[in-house]
Design a protein around this motif. Sequence first.
Motif, PDB file in Angstrom:
ATOM      1  N   PHE A  33     -11.593  23.893  41.840  1.00 15.98           N
ATOM      2  CA  PHE A  33     -12.227  22.609  42.055  1.00 15.98           C
ATOM      3  C   PHE A  33     -11.271  21.636  42.747  1.00 15.98           C
ATOM      4  O   PHE A  33     -11.631  20.951  43.694  1.00 15.98           O
ATOM      5  N   PHE A  37     -11.397  19.516  46.291  1.00 18.09           N
ATOM      6  CA  PHE A  37     -11.330  18.058  46.201  1.00 18.09           C
ATOM      7  C   PHE A  37     -10.161  17.514  47.002  1.00 18.09           C
ATOM      8  O   PHE A  37     -10.278  16.511  47.704  1.00 18.09           O
ATOM      9  N   ILE A  43     -16.944  16.817  45.672  1.00 14.44           N
ATOM     10  CA  ILE A  43     -17.120  17.331  44.321  1.00 14.44           C
ATOM     11  C   ILE A  43     -17.854  18.658  44.421  1.00 14.44           C
ATOM     12  O   ILE A  43     -18.993  18.697  44.855  1.00 14.44           O
ATOM     13  N   PHE A  45     -20.025  20.941  43.021  1.00 12.69           N
ATOM     14  CA  PHE A  45     -20.941  21.180  41.922  1.00 12.69           C
ATOM     15  C   PHE A  45     -21.240  22.659  41.719  1.00 12.69           C
ATOM     16  O   PHE A  45     -21.935  23.020  40.784  1.00 12.69           O
ATOM     17  N   ILE A 101     -20.024  12.254  48.386  1.00 11.42           N
ATOM     18  CA  ILE A 101     -20.948  12.539  47.295  1.00 11.42           C
ATOM     19  C   ILE A 101     -22.180  13.245  47.840  1.00 11.42           C
ATOM     20  O   ILE A 101     -22.753  14.119  47.190  1.00 11.42           O
ATOM     21  N   ALA A 105     -23.876  16.697  46.797  1.00 14.61           N
ATOM     22  CA  ALA A 105     -25.288  16.928  46.495  1.00 14.61           C
ATOM     23  C   ALA A 105     -25.772  18.219  47.114  1.00 14.61           C
ATOM     24  O   ALA A 105     -26.604  18.926  46.541  1.00 14.61           O
ATOM     25  N   PHE A 234     -14.628  20.673  36.000  1.00 17.31           N
ATOM     26  CA  PHE A 234     -14.379  19.256  36.231  1.00 17.31           C
ATOM     27  C   PHE A 234     -13.503  18.694  35.119  1.00 17.31           C
ATOM     28  O   PHE A 234     -12.554  17.961  35.345  1.00 17.31           O
ATOM     29  N   THR A 235     -13.949  18.987  33.885  1.00 16.77           N
ATOM     30  CA  THR A 235     -13.269  18.434  32.724  1.00 16.77           C
ATOM     31  C   THR A 235     -11.812  18.848  32.726  1.00 16.77           C
ATOM     32  O   THR A 235     -10.920  18.018  32.505  1.00 16.77           O
ATOM     33  N   ILE A 238      -9.899  16.889  35.385  1.00 16.46           N
ATOM     34  CA  ILE A 238      -9.698  15.477  35.081  1.00 16.46           C
ATOM     35  C   ILE A 238      -8.765  15.279  33.901  1.00 16.46           C
ATOM     36  O   ILE A 238      -7.907  14.404  33.925  1.00 16.46           O
ATOM     37  N   LEU A 242      -6.480  14.665  38.077  1.00 18.84           N
ATOM     38  CA  LEU A 242      -7.188  15.201  39.223  1.00 18.84           C
ATOM     39  C   LEU A 242      -6.271  15.359  40.423  1.00 18.84           C
ATOM     40  O   LEU A 242      -5.438  14.515  40.717  1.00 18.84           O
ATOM     41  N   THR A 293      -1.980  11.197  37.106  1.00 19.28           N
ATOM     42  CA  THR A 293      -2.101  10.906  38.541  1.00 19.28           C
ATOM     43  C   THR A 293      -2.733   9.530  38.697  1.00 19.28           C
ATOM     44  O   THR A 293      -3.455   9.072  37.829  1.00 19.28           O
TER      45      THR A 293
ATOM     46  N   PHE C  17     -27.131   4.109  42.988  1.00 15.71           N
ATOM     47  CA  PHE C  17     -26.335   5.045  43.755  1.00 15.71           C
ATOM     48  C   PHE C  17     -26.458   4.787  45.246  1.00 15.71           C
ATOM     49  O   PHE C  17     -25.475   4.707  45.967  1.00 15.71           O
ATOM     50  N   TYR C  78     -14.737  10.453  38.987  1.00 16.47           N
ATOM     51  CA  TYR C  78     -14.482  10.008  37.623  1.00 16.47           C
ATOM     52  C   TYR C  78     -15.734   9.404  37.025  1.00 16.47           C
ATOM     53  O   TYR C  78     -16.083   9.663  35.872  1.00 16.47           O
ATOM     54  N   MET C  81     -18.190  12.130  36.248  1.00 16.73           N
ATOM     55  CA  MET C  81     -17.866  12.851  35.025  1.00 16.73           C
ATOM     56  C   MET C  81     -18.097  11.995  33.804  1.00 16.73           C
ATOM     57  O   MET C  81     -18.568  12.480  32.781  1.00 16.73           O
ATOM     58  N   VAL C 217     -31.284  11.930  46.732  1.00 20.41           N
ATOM     59  CA  VAL C 217     -30.733  12.490  47.969  1.00 20.41           C
ATOM     60  C   VAL C 217     -31.835  12.937  48.908  1.00 20.41           C
ATOM     61  O   VAL C 217     -31.796  12.689  50.102  1.00 20.41           O
ATOM     62  N   TYR C 256     -34.447  22.468  49.460  1.00 16.91           N
ATOM     63  CA  TYR C 256     -33.580  21.332  49.166  1.00 16.91           C
ATOM     64  C   TYR C 256     -32.349  21.371  50.057  1.00 16.91           C
ATOM     65  O   TYR C 256     -31.943  20.372  50.644  1.00 16.91           O
TER      66      TYR C 256
END
Lengths: 298, 398, 295
Positions: A33, A37, A43, A45, A101, A105, A234-235, A238, A242, A293, C17, C78, C81, C217, C256
């Motif tokens: 990940f 990044f 991100i 997903f 972002i 998506a 992700f967790t 972070i 990160l 960080t 958003f 961040y 999350m 989106v 999508y």
Amino acid sequence: MTPILAVSTVTLEQLAVSGLVIGCIYALAGLGFNAIFNATGIINFAQGDFLVLGGFFFYAGSATFHLPLIPAVLFSLVIVSAIGAFVQLAIVRPGRGSGHIGRGASLIGVSLLVTAVTADVWGVNPLPVREFTPGKPYFLGEVVITRQQVWIVGVTLVVVIALQLFFQRTTAGIAMRAASLNPDAARGVGVSVQRMALFAFILAAALGSIGGILITPLTSVSYNTGFALTIKGFTAAILGGLGSMYGAVVGGVTLGLIESLSAAYITSGYQQAVPMAVLILVFLLRPGGILGTSVSRV
Amino acid sequence: MKRPRRVMLIAGALVAIALLTTLATMATASSTAKPPIKVGVEMPNTGPLAVIGINEKNGIVLAARQINAKGGINGRKIALEILDDQSSPTNAVTNTTKLIADGSVAILGPNAGPLVAPSSAVAVRNNVLQFVGSASDVTGTTAGPLTFFWPPHLGIWSRAMACYMKATLHAKTVAGINSTDPAGLQTGKQFKTWAEKFGMQVVDSEAVDLTATDTSVQWTKIRQAHPDAVANMITGALAGTATKTARTLGVDAPMIGYQANAQPAVWKLGGTASEGAVISTTFSGTDPTAGQKTFARTFLKNYGTTPDTYNAFGYDWMNVLAYALKRIPNPTAKSGPAIAKILESKKIVGAMQTYRFGKYSSVNPQNSATHTAVGKNDVVFMTVKDGEFYHSAKQPTC
Amino acid sequence: MLIVINACVTLGLTLLFGFAGQISLAQAAFMGVGAFAPAILAIKHGLSPWWGLPVGIVIATVVAVLIGAPVLRLEGLYLAMATTALNIVMVVVAEQLTAITGGPFGLAGLHPLSLFGWDLLNVSHFYYVVLFAFLLLYLLAHRLVHSPIGGMLAALRHDPRAAALAGVPVPVLKVKVFAISAAFSAVGGFFLAEYLLLASPEQYSIVQSLYFLLMVVVGGTRSLPGAVIGAAFVTVVPQLLPDLPREQQILFAASYLVIVVFVPDGLGGVISSIWKRVRASFAEPSSTAERSAGG
């Protein structure tokens, strides 16, 4: 009834082992990940789905095609890395104007697609994969360590060292770091930021597939675990901080230990909420993660 | 020329006659063919609950096909309308509403806790008969006189596991490990109650989240408690992989599973560690009883795999419904009460077993003695051998 | 019907958003608050479910403000999350507090609404009520976007630091928009619960939050009508092929992806650019005539 103290000492060591082992898998997910990044700010997903695909293709290699261990591992590694490259080229790169972002998506879409296709191709029943080297487990005093667990920790260590060497010693690795730290300067020196993005995806896919291959003998592989693994990735990233490679490892192991602890002491459904609650605390108190960080706050 | 034209005229006439005859036959045929009986199927075919949904759906489809091949129900074919709720309660409601609007005589499904309550609420409001598969305690207010439950209340399985441990294994101390989903939590609790009722001591009780990847911690604690037997009440695939961990960590006690993990696919995941485990369930596709053999064979031929308990349930849902429908002169969507009466009064022989539904109890609609397909005497114990289920040598009754 | 309900939530998320640039994966949780309010009030306390609407909105707003203040200082991943964690924790808590929320199965058997004697069990009647509520929300959103606040949101989205320097009250604004979107979600939740006569924690999980993000989106992040289009797309497409459930999922994911990759402004963006072109061609017929005459 055995005295509580005696029980908890032994259990703590066993806790540590299982936390460490699963933490390695989370670390791999977090590393992958981070790679994306750092190089692109996106991100991913679909990181967890790289793990799932790694598991499925390992199953295909070993159970369907009856390949021995190493060829099956390579089979999965190569195919999933190729898929990572394909995702970057066909889906992430062409997406214009949506920003980071927005590209994330599109990766949600990839995750959905992987879930749907794997359910279609491999069916909904969970599939077993045999361990790398079946055999009796090792005993360290009262603590039991299975062979697969040793493999997991060992391979993760090798991967981390290899990554370190890659980023510090090879041209490609240094170029990637340069591109992520300062894209304009890197471009000025002739580094193709686009190509670095491609490498990042391939790397993330490869790391993911290794994670999937390692864990599948322990947990079987199934079509809908991708998203949960993505969140764990992700967790981990972070928690540790990160963008930092060591952070992903530290964060992954920490996450694994947290899960272990909650498994031991919480016997209700609240188990699931603990890692998330810890994450929220981290956000409130130290968003930079364990390794601290820098995080921009506005 | 004259000859070709005459030939053409004759040919044309013949064709016209043939066409007219065909049309006439079709017209008369459709006027005498009876309209199909619509049966609605509402299941999760995608999403995390698909494992159960797809398997039951396959059973239903096979049964419907067989019934139609033999002429249907009193000359009327069964027309299945199959909808997928994608494991979402929202869709369960909209699907059930649609199936009722389309004129379904009865609704088969859904079959998992969170989907049952909302779907059955709709069916009850519209007075349509429904078979639901929810083993855990669903909010009682959504069940009605036309709601029939399969499989049985979780209490039956926990009782069975405790019974086996007491009667066959003569266990004095037992331990249990359950998953933290509703079925797991409830079964875990009830197992403790039944174990103590049978005079055994519960020395340890562990819980594991279904998304967990490692169960070492729980098994270590169980091992330290030294139980004579362990109840594996983990739902689904994790039950199999957890067994492997258990044996690796030195938990040697006999392991007993139950309906929520009663699929050979699950125990195969444990590999050799699963050998010898005993599962309380109702059916085995590899070791069918005389009455179940035909079903097992047909299923294998149609789907290429041996059926498991979920396939068998779906199959019998359809067969039991068909049994009742055959005895009603003209089944429509309003036939719910008539069907219910037949189900409550007769002993119905299905492929898996004989079914005895009790009378509806408005005081406790989900009472396991009423409106439930499987009773405590229908539980069968299977031993895992080579990854498949075989009837255990000892079948205790308590 | 579901489209309109989902559109209420999507609208809120579009504001948060799309316009303000703050990603949130907690919309479904706020929707859940709006859903459980009428359920708990009606079933456990015997009040009319209509009370659930204001109560749900208030609770959602309060939670949003309390959590939003610290959390919204974060950005990007961040924030994503943090909101994910929030959603997961809220769902787990809802599933465990069986006495209040009915546990993982939730509360079924809600009392249906009736409005001035109009029985809302009738689907078409219910539809009009929800549509009316949605239009109100839309008006609110439209007003917001076209007010001076809209300009501030744009500044916030582009560069929060510059906006702060320019005098935009950034932290307060962020929390305000977060709270507004939470309130919108609660409205959606209220109607969903009353439509299905069910409130179950499962429906408001992180996966559902993700779907709302997808809706934004697809519809276009800066398009208010896009919120409806996006909601329609994500609600309808996965139901197009009931006979082929697995192919249907693949179709949804693939379509999508196609939209996200090749139509970055979303379907709403496409429609608004077509609309603009149509209006432009009507506005200047003379110039086009000259051009075509000129050859």
